[in-house]
Motif scaffolding. Structure first.
Motif, PDB file in Angstrom:
ATOM      1  N   ILE A  73      -3.223   1.373  -1.127  1.00  0.00           N
ATOM      2  CA  ILE A  73      -2.784   0.725   0.122  1.00  0.00           C
ATOM      3  C   ILE A  73      -2.799   1.724   1.277  1.00  0.00           C
ATOM      4  O   ILE A  73      -3.089   1.351   2.429  1.00  0.00           O
ATOM      5  CB  ILE A  73      -1.397   0.074  -0.050  1.00  0.00           C
ATOM      6  N   LYS A  74      -2.537   2.988   0.987  1.00  0.00           N
ATOM      7  CA  LYS A  74      -2.641   4.009   2.038  1.00  0.00           C
ATOM      8  C   LYS A  74      -4.064   4.031   2.598  1.00  0.00           C
ATOM      9  O   LYS A  74      -4.271   4.048   3.818  1.00  0.00           O
ATOM     10  CB  LYS A  74      -2.275   5.394   1.486  1.00  0.00           C
ATOM     11  N   TYR A  75      -5.037   4.016   1.716  1.00  0.00           N
ATOM     12  CA  TYR A  75      -6.437   4.015   2.148  1.00  0.00           C
ATOM     13  C   TYR A  75      -6.802   2.710   2.867  1.00  0.00           C
ATOM     14  O   TYR A  75      -7.547   2.723   3.860  1.00  0.00           O
ATOM     15  CB  TYR A  75      -7.360   4.217   0.946  1.00  0.00           C
ATOM     16  N   ILE A  76      -6.278   1.572   2.353  1.00  0.00           N
ATOM     17  CA  ILE A  76      -6.573   0.270   2.983  1.00  0.00           C
ATOM     18  C   ILE A  76      -6.061   0.243   4.425  1.00  0.00           C
ATOM     19  O   ILE A  76      -6.728  -0.268   5.335  1.00  0.00           O
ATOM     20  CB  ILE A  76      -5.967  -0.887   2.161  1.00  0.00           C
ATOM     21  N   SER A  77      -4.871   0.801   4.653  1.00  0.00           N
ATOM     22  CA  SER A  77      -4.309   0.817   6.017  1.00  0.00           C
ATOM     23  C   SER A  77      -5.205   1.616   6.963  1.00  0.00           C
ATOM     24  O   SER A  77      -5.312   1.314   8.150  1.00  0.00           O
ATOM     25  CB  SER A  77      -2.896   1.407   6.003  1.00  0.00           C
ATOM     26  N   LYS A  78      -5.884   2.635   6.382  1.00  0.00           N
ATOM     27  CA  LYS A  78      -6.751   3.482   7.207  1.00  0.00           C
ATOM     28  C   LYS A  78      -8.070   2.782   7.529  1.00  0.00           C
ATOM     29  O   LYS A  78      -8.487   2.718   8.698  1.00  0.00           O
ATOM     30  CB  LYS A  78      -7.015   4.798   6.468  1.00  0.00           C
ATOM     31  N   VAL A  79      -8.722   2.227   6.503  1.00  0.00           N
ATOM     32  CA  VAL A  79     -10.051   1.638   6.743  1.00  0.00           C
ATOM     33  C   VAL A  79      -9.965   0.320   7.514  1.00  0.00           C
ATOM     34  O   VAL A  79     -10.897  -0.046   8.237  1.00  0.00           O
ATOM     35  CB  VAL A  79     -10.816   1.424   5.413  1.00  0.00           C
ATOM     36  N   SER A  80      -8.838  -0.407   7.361  1.00  0.00           N
ATOM     37  CA  SER A  80      -8.691  -1.696   8.069  1.00  0.00           C
ATOM     38  C   SER A  80      -8.032  -1.533   9.421  1.00  0.00           C
ATOM     39  O   SER A  80      -7.972  -2.479  10.210  1.00  0.00           O
ATOM     40  CB  SER A  80      -7.870  -2.673   7.221  1.00  0.00           C
ATOM     41  N   GLN A  81      -7.513  -0.315   9.660  1.00  0.00           N
ATOM     42  CA  GLN A  81      -6.779  -0.032  10.900  1.00  0.00           C
ATOM     43  C   GLN A  81      -5.654  -1.049  11.120  1.00  0.00           C
ATOM     44  O   GLN A  81      -5.441  -1.547  12.226  1.00  0.00           O
ATOM     45  CB  GLN A  81      -7.733  -0.011  12.108  1.00  0.00           C
ATOM     46  N   ARG A  82      -4.970  -1.337  10.032  1.00  0.00           N
ATOM     47  CA  ARG A  82      -3.843  -2.283  10.076  1.00  0.00           C
ATOM     48  C   ARG A  82      -2.587  -1.609   9.526  1.00  0.00           C
ATOM     49  O   ARG A  82      -2.657  -0.774   8.616  1.00  0.00           O
ATOM     50  CB  ARG A  82      -4.145  -3.526   9.233  1.00  0.00           C
ATOM     51  N   GLU A  83      -1.463  -2.023  10.059  1.00  0.00           N
ATOM     52  CA  GLU A  83      -0.182  -1.550   9.536  1.00  0.00           C
ATOM     53  C   GLU A  83       0.260  -2.512   8.435  1.00  0.00           C
ATOM     54  O   GLU A  83       0.221  -3.735   8.615  1.00  0.00           O
ATOM     55  CB  GLU A  83       0.866  -1.514  10.658  1.00  0.00           C
ATOM     56  N   ILE A  84       0.674  -1.949   7.299  1.00  0.00           N
ATOM     57  CA  ILE A  84       1.066  -2.759   6.148  1.00  0.00           C
ATOM     58  C   ILE A  84       2.473  -2.360   5.729  1.00  0.00           C
ATOM     59  O   ILE A  84       2.741  -1.171   5.510  1.00  0.00           O
ATOM     60  CB  ILE A  84       0.087  -2.560   4.961  1.00  0.00           C
ATOM     61  N   VAL A  85       3.371  -3.351   5.637  1.00  0.00           N
ATOM     62  CA  VAL A  85       4.738  -3.096   5.168  1.00  0.00           C
ATOM     63  C   VAL A  85       4.886  -3.760   3.812  1.00  0.00           C
ATOM     64  O   VAL A  85       4.677  -4.969   3.667  1.00  0.00           O
ATOM     65  CB  VAL A  85       5.795  -3.652   6.146  1.00  0.00           C
ATOM     66  N   LEU A  86       5.218  -2.956   2.799  1.00  0.00           N
ATOM     67  CA  LEU A  86       5.407  -3.463   1.441  1.00  0.00           C
ATOM     68  C   LEU A  86       6.836  -3.210   1.013  1.00  0.00           C
ATOM     69  O   LEU A  86       7.312  -2.071   1.059  1.00  0.00           O
ATOM     70  CB  LEU A  86       4.445  -2.769   0.473  1.00  0.00           C
ATOM     71  N   ARG A  87       7.524  -4.277   0.640  1.00  0.00           N
ATOM     72  CA  ARG A  87       8.879  -4.132   0.096  1.00  0.00           C
ATOM     73  C   ARG A  87       8.805  -4.332  -1.417  1.00  0.00           C
ATOM     74  O   ARG A  87       8.430  -5.404  -1.884  1.00  0.00           O
ATOM     75  CB  ARG A  87       9.810  -5.181   0.712  1.00  0.00           C
ATOM     76  N   ASP A  88       9.144  -3.286  -2.170  1.00  0.00           N
ATOM     77  CA  ASP A  88       9.179  -3.433  -3.624  1.00  0.00           C
ATOM     78  C   ASP A  88      10.629  -3.501  -4.085  1.00  0.00           C
ATOM     79  O   ASP A  88      11.535  -3.665  -3.264  1.00  0.00           O
ATOM     80  CB  ASP A  88       8.380  -2.324  -4.319  1.00  0.00           C
ATOM     81  N   ALA A  89      10.858  -3.372  -5.385  1.00  0.00           N
ATOM     82  CA  ALA A  89      12.215  -3.546  -5.923  1.00  0.00           C
ATOM     83  C   ALA A  89      13.151  -2.438  -5.483  1.00  0.00           C
ATOM     84  O   ALA A  89      14.382  -2.596  -5.563  1.00  0.00           O
ATOM     85  CB  ALA A  89      12.164  -3.605  -7.448  1.00  0.00           C
ATOM     86  N   ASN A  90      12.619  -1.301  -5.008  1.00  0.00           N
ATOM     87  CA  ASN A  90      13.466  -0.156  -4.663  1.00  0.00           C
ATOM     88  C   ASN A  90      13.632   0.093  -3.180  1.00  0.00           C
ATOM     89  O   ASN A  90      14.702   0.481  -2.734  1.00  0.00           O
ATOM     90  CB  ASN A  90      12.898   1.132  -5.298  1.00  0.00           C
ATOM     91  N   ARG A  91      12.569  -0.148  -2.393  1.00  0.00           N
ATOM     92  CA  ARG A  91      12.624   0.262  -0.992  1.00  0.00           C
ATOM     93  C   ARG A  91      11.476  -0.367  -0.206  1.00  0.00           C
ATOM     94  O   ARG A  91      10.674  -1.127  -0.752  1.00  0.00           O
ATOM     95  CB  ARG A  91      12.543   1.782  -0.889  1.00  0.00           C
ATOM     96  N   PHE A  92      11.396   0.015   1.067  1.00  0.00           N
ATOM     97  CA  PHE A  92      10.279  -0.402   1.915  1.00  0.00           C
ATOM     98  C   PHE A  92       9.268   0.734   2.036  1.00  0.00           C
ATOM     99  O   PHE A  92       9.643   1.906   2.119  1.00  0.00           O
ATOM    100  CB  PHE A  92      10.767  -0.782   3.317  1.00  0.00           C
TER     101      PHE A  92
END
Length: 982
Positions: free
Chosen positions: A949-968
């Motif tokens: 997802i770190k790489y996806i945010s770079k190539v798509s030039q999009r900000e991505i917020v993922l909330r998992d069971a522990n944190r954001f």
């Protein structure tokens, strides 16, 4: 009938007071006293007066309940209940389009049909009068014509009262010539001034001014004298163009008559006008009284203090007439009547009932002369406005001015004392005063004492007061039941209810609502259903108070189907009922339904309050529905509720939990409130989003401002340290809890410290901390440590932690999964298979991993290798494209996260279609390039997905917020806010 009258007459003075002050609580208490004093419902005289009183106090439901349970209603009873319906509808004409208005009209007409179908009574003009008023309010001409036909049939069509009402209906519905025909059929001696004026007004309003002049002349020739209203009506409809159309002679004649009238006729003095207004008010027609007052001023009739008192009583209790009330206040000041104690008291009463406390306070402060009514009005106003300290201060001022408090004073100030931390001392002093003066025997005072002792937990004193009562007093028993519930002794509340039932004492709406609340607190569904059945039997199950209590009981018992049935049967739910239903849905995990009910609430026209919004914001948080939350926030601002601290705290928490920490922080910075809950919400939000340094900075600012931290504060502080890898700071804050702030660390604080140590790789140190704790470790603590062992590949420690976790929770799937993952990551495939077999043998099922994304208020859910989505083809193509792009940027699949003993290429393929990657791919397809992608995952994100997802945010030039069971995790330009520490 004579004996009945004499039996009930001693209560009439209290009923009159209740009616004149529209004091429903006083009326209900009086009603309760009549029951406890042995007056049965067979007392016709008293019952009929009670029906009328409930009508005048705007409690149609109580009047109808009383009528429905009256075993032998006479014609007076029928007339009274029909009048109640007419009064209820005429008192709120602004609500004529509502469902409730229509329902009330239909019920009123239905009652008349029931009377008509009964051969027991022959209706009189007093029966037809309210029915004709219903016809007028409904605007239904056919209904009026049917009543007219019935009047002809029973010989009442020639009655001046009935025929006059029919003339009025036809004229106001625009059928002026039908009205004229009815008017002409009436013998002249039966036409009074009022009827002539109605006909004159009808002609003028229809633009038939010539006919109006002719009618005025005919009116004058009858020997009756047109009054000032007649003159004003005719001349008020004349314009300059009318003079030019040949009506000049008529105008001059009317003007000459007017001059003569005002010189020689005493009907234009204030006394006569005051009488007119009083008659309208006593008839329940406040709007006619207001119109009379306006006409009086238009004709420049001099007002006196009585005029203003009557006018103020007409506008009191109706918010749509508040502006006129303020104009009357201005008139009083201009005429110097604002210093008259009676006028000032009326102003205080008007402003108090309109919720304009500041205006009421100003009037009271400017009074040169005060009487007991003045003091009582303000003491009661403060108590009802939750300004308890001000109420008590006024009470002390009353005493210092030498006034002797009466039962109204004491009942109001006792209510205020129940909410004060230091109220017990004053309550005891008032109790002693009541004993000395003998006023303690008054039912209002003794009930107020029972109520206040109950609310502050002094049940022994309340029980003693109840035992010392000579007669059964329903209000006191209700107060005792409620007191037991407040003191967490709902069992005693139900025992008291059962004792009341066993003794044959009659319950009221408050009794059943309180009993239902007790069942809810005890989660006693069986007895709750019995109370519901009893309410149906008594015919009060649709009362808002009762239905609200039963609704809350079913919700607390988790019976949402029954709750929905009860809610749907409420004829017109108020804001409390709507909020209870919304809150129940949230409490029982039906957040989507909660939001749906809210939109129905808005469509019904009911305005939500701060508590409603707080519940809805919680629903948005649970669903992580950011757009829904924003819409609710907009409604909060629109309805001017944004200043509520508790509501702002919920909004800050909602934005943080929905992944928008920026908006959460912006809202916090605009809130200049030193409230610990609000600061905690912001601190915990920053910690969950990995902004550890900012969270700790906020904590320091909090201490500088003198805000005392609590246990929740330190959970946030320690979480911030844990998520940011600040081990030494975590230890420092942990030790400062007790040393600097006197807060004893609890298991949640130890869990945060263990989590911090585990994340940092200090597993042995974490184990030592667990061993040194003053209490047993929790399952969540071991689960966090086992996750750390998984990341570190520490098999031996993992085995030990897993064994402790399974000892606490043998059916915890996470323990088996994490342990098998530890074995798989170190290629111990046989041990992994054994862990899986043990899991299967114990019938433990793994919680499925899934991710979801909210797009345009619709949730889209994905699981690994999910192809059920309608756009699955496009989504999988997008994933393939993304993998190709990010591999060019340096992404290498981490096959260590594949817990299968298969070929490397197959492991890579298994990683591509994890649920979070599918959700992100869908978000990239359907949202605009400027939109932040927000995804929620129910489990902890795996290391490979985190890296991808770190790489996806770079190539798509999009900000991505993922909330998992522990944190954001906030991914932007190839980096994550967690700093790869999660």
């Amino acid at each position: 009938m004579q004996s009945s009258s004499s039996c009930g007459s001693k209560w009439l003075s209290l009923l009159r007071v209740a009616i004149s002050t529209t004091d429903l609580l006083l009326l209900k208490r009086t009603h309760a006293l009549t029951i406890t004093s042995g007056h049965s419902s067979s007392d016709r005289f008293l019952t009929n007066n009670l029906i009328t009183a409930y009508s005048k106090c705007s409690s149609l439901s109580s009047a109808r309940h009383l009528f429905d349970h009256y075993p032998h209603p006479d014609l007076v009873s029928w007339n009274s209940i029909l009048s109640a319906y007419a009064h209820a509808l005429s008192s709120s004409p602004h609500d004529s389009s509502s469902i409730l208005h229509h329902h009330t009209l239909q019920q009123g007409f239905r009652l008349f049909r029931l009377l008509h179908s009964s051969s027991s009574f022959l209706p009189t003009k007093l029966t037809l009068a309210p029915v004709l008023k219903l016809c007028l309010i409904s605007g239904c001409l056919p209904a009026a014509q049917m009543v007219h036909g019935y009047a002809v049939k029973i010989g009442l069509d020639r009655d001046v009262f009935v025929s006059g009402a029919l003339v009025n209906i036809h004229s106001k519905l625009g059928r002026v010539w039908d009205a004229w025909a009815l008017f002409n059929d009436m013998p002249d001696p039966e036409k009074d001034v009022v009827l002539w004026n109605i006909m004159l007004k009808a002609f003028v309003q229809m633009g038939l001014k010539y006919e109006a002049f002719l009618l005025f002349s005919e009116f004058h020739r009858t020997g009756l004298h047109p009054d000032d209203l007649s003159v004003q009506c005719v001349l008020g409809g004349v314009s300059e163009s009318d003079d030019q159309q040949g009506n000049d002679m008529f105008v001059k004649q009317v003007q000459a008559y007017a001059t003569k009238l005002f010189l020689h006729n005493q009907t234009s003095d204030a006394f006569s006008w005051n009488k007119h207004m009083s008659d309208y008010i006593h008839a329940g027609d406040r709007y006619a009284a207001v119109e009379c007052f306006i006409d009086m001023n238009r004709l420049n009739v001099d007002c006196d203090s009585v005029t203003l008192v009557i006018a103020l009583s007409a506008v009191t209790g109706s918010n749509d007439l508040l502006e006129l009330g303020q104009q009357i206040h201005g008139m009083a000041m201009k005429l110097g009547f604002n210093l008259d104690v009676t006028v000032a008291n009326s102003l205080i009463n008007m402003y108090s009932k309109a919720g304009c406390l500041s205006f009421a306070r100003k009037v009271f402060a400017s009074m040169e002369e005060l009487n007991l009514i003045s003091w009582n009005s303000m003491i009661t106003t403060y108590a009802q406005s939750d300004l308890e300290e001000e109420s008590v201060t006024l009470y002390l001022g009353l005493l210092s001015d030498g006034f002797r408090p009466d039962h109204y004073t004491l009942a109001s100030v006792l209510r205020a004392c129940s909410s004060l931390t230091s109220g017990l001392s004053l309550v005891e002093q008032i109790h002693v005063h009541a004993l000395k003066t003998g006023i303690v025997t008054d039912s209002f005072v003794s009930t107020a004492l029972i109520d206040v002792y109950s609310r502050i937990g002094k049940m022994e004193e309340a029980e003693l007061l109840l035992q010392n009562k000579d007669e059964f007093d329903l209000a006191s028993w209700n107060a005792m039941m409620f007191g037991y519930i407040i003191c967490n002794n709902s069992c005693k509340a139900l025992k008291l209810f059962c004792l009341m039932h066993k003794r044959g004492e009659r319950s009221d709406e408050i009794t059943l609502a309180t009993a239902a609340k007790a069942c809810g607190c005890l989660v006693d569904l069986k007895q709750g259903r019995q109370i519901h059945d009893h309410a149906i039997k008594l015919g009060i199950d649709l009362d808002l108070c009762v239905s609200g209590g039963i609704l809350d009981m079913y919700i607390k018992c988790g019976e949402m189907e029954d709750a929905r049935t009860v809610f749907q049967e409420i004829p017109s739910p108020d804001d409390v009922a709507w909020t209870t239903m919304i809150s129940g849905c949230v409490e029982n995990g039906e957040e989507d339904l909660a939001l749906l009910i809210y939109y129905r609430m808005r469509q019904s026209g009911v305005t939500p309050d701060e508590y409603t919004f707080t519940t809805l914001i919680k629903a948005s948080s649970c669903l992580t529905a950011l757009e829904q939350g924003r819409q609710i926030h907009a409604n909060v601002i629109k309805l001017d509720c944004a200043s509520d601290t508790y509501l702002r705290t919920s909004l800050i928490d909602m934005y943080a939990k929905c992944g928008n920490i920026e908006d959460s922080y912006r809202l916090f910075k605009r809130t200049n409130v030193q409230d610990i809950a609000l600061w905690n919400a912001m601190l915990v939000g920053l910690a969950q989003h990995g902004h550890g340094e900012e969270a700790l900075k906020l904590f320091k600012n909090m201490k500088l401002l003198g805000i005392k931290p609590d246990r929740v504060t330190f959970i946030g502080v320690l979480s911030a340290c844990s998520h940011s890898g600040l081990i030494s700071e975590a230890y420092s804050y942990f030790h400062s809890m007790h040393q600097d702030h006197g807060i004893q660390p609890e298991i949640e604080h130890y869990s945060c410290l263990v989590d911090a140590l585990g994340r940092a790789g200090h597993v042995q140190e974490a184990q030592n901390l667990i061993a040194s704790m003053p209490f047993e470790a929790s399952a969540s603590m071991y689960r966090a440590l086992l996750g750390a062992c998984r990341v570190l590949g520490d098999t031996e420690s993992g085995k030990w932690v897993a064994s402790r976790l399974l000892a606490l929770e043998p059916l915890d799937s996470a323990a088996y999964v994490l342990l098998s993952n530890i074995y798989a990551s170190t290629d111990q495939w046989d041990d992994m298979k054994n862990a899986r077999k043990m899991m299967k043998r114990n019938n433990v099922k793994k919680d499925p991993g899934f991710s979801w994304i909210d797009v345009k208020n619709k949730m889209h859910l994905f699981v690994v290798d999910d192809r059920s989505h309608p756009q699955a083809g496009m989504i999988y193509d997008k994933v393939e494209d993304l993998i190709t792009l990010i591999k060019k940027e340096g992404y290498v699949p981490d096959t260590g996260y594949v817990m299968l003993d298969v070929e490397e290429e197959e492991k890579e393929r298994a990683l591509y279609y994890h649920s979070e990657k599918l959700a992100i791919a869908f978000g990239l397809i359907v949202t605009s390039p400027s939109t932040i992608i927000r995804v929620i995952k129910n489990l902890r994100v795996c290391g490979d997905c985190h890296n991808a997802i770190k790489y996806i945010s770079k190539v798509s030039q999009r900000e991505i917020v993922l909330r998992d069971a522990n944190r954001f995790h906030r991914f932007r330009d190839g980096t994550c806010s967690c700093g790869d520490y999660w």
